[in-house]
Design an enzyme around this catalytic site. Sequence first.
Site: not given
Length: 465
Positions: A2, A28, A102-103, A236, A242, A383, A435, A438
């Site tokens: 988001c 989003g 967001n998260g 992240c 991306y 994720c 992190c 993924c």
Amino acid sequence: MCGIFGIVGNPEASNLTYLGLHALQHRGQESAGIVASDGHGLRAHREMGLVADIFTAPTLEKLPGSAAIGHVRYSTAGVSQLKNAQPLTVEYVGGQLAVAHNGNLVNAQELRTQLEADGAIFQSDSDTEVVIHLIARSKQPTFEQKIVEALSKVKGAYSILFLTAKKLVAVRDPNGFRPLVLGMLKNSWVLASETTALDLIEAEFLRELEAGEMVVIDETGLHASTPFPPTKLGRCIFEHVYFAKPDSVLFGSSVYETRKEMGRQLAKEQPVPGADLVIAVPDSGVPAAIGYAQASGIPYDVGLIRSHYVGRTFIEPQQSIRHFGVKLKLSAVRQVLKGKRVVVVDDSIVRGTTSRKIVKMLKAAGAVEVHLRISSPPTQWPCYYGIDTPSRQELIASSHSVEEIARYVTADTLGYISMEGLGSAVGDKERTTFCTACFSGNYLTGDLNPGTSPASESTPKLAIA
């Protein structure tokens, strides 16, 4: 997955929030909302759809005030309904409160069950509402202390904005999963998920909020603190791969330059001798493809054209329509591809179905060889911190080798960047500040290690922010 935006100290707060959300629309597309404060109370407007369609001039006129927060949402689990659109707004014993998040909170279901057993009534499926209930039940004397106590009970990712009639509070989780930046527009303070939102409204980028930092903005100014104990950084990495816009500065680095460096590393690790040209899967693969071409010396050209007038085709109700999804979004340039040995660069492979259609499209347009190169390692794990990835069973790399994936997508060869190459590209050679769950399955919140709850594939998940 988001975008959030907030501004304090500007009579055009709602209009500027609208512009900020427009710049964050890539984060989003399901719903959007703005809540404004005039110093006495909050006014809110939320709808399903895109920012430009929701917020007309008459709508924004109904949101007066010098402070506002906004949110664009794309859910990664649960239902896409208006009840989950943000910012969420409530009235409780402390007054009016709006929250934009967001998260994803990985222990939200556990906390929700406890709260419901204690009599709490929830109005949405969103994990964000758990935080609101925890704040409302806190016995701490100040609003800021209530927030700290509430957030100390949750685990996972949150870059989050709280707006009351008198103040705005911004908090970033101790791992720093999701981005959040601070800027200034004349005498106004601005907060946003990415610097691209600051650029659009011509605000000055000051800095990124630190992991675990809380910023309070009220009539006395801005006050920053770090009320949470420090822990391992977990920014992240998929934001750089991306999700973020290329023109943003993220975690201290230009997203565009980082993606180009991914392409350069990919060319070193996964060369294609004798190839005639490098093309990108637009738009997200373009910077990496340019980097690949620069490092390899193979000419870059435009072999795929993206339509900017098509929405998310997978929501079309009929399979006969959905079948044309990739062709609606992308078209091949025959004059560029015919008779050529092509390197096509993309940012990731998830299920593999889209890559398969793209490779087949390129060959149908006359490419004699298609060599697929991916600027991230194989995506093998879902994720749980707020990026839209499906269950592990649906991730093709979780159960297939590179050679098997290459055969499935019908590419002549397939190559991924290594974890070492990706770490080098993002400026983290030791791979200690990002992190990468993924790709690796190493989740930073211990209860998410493979095979344990709530990461098991049978565990139901809340709609997330």
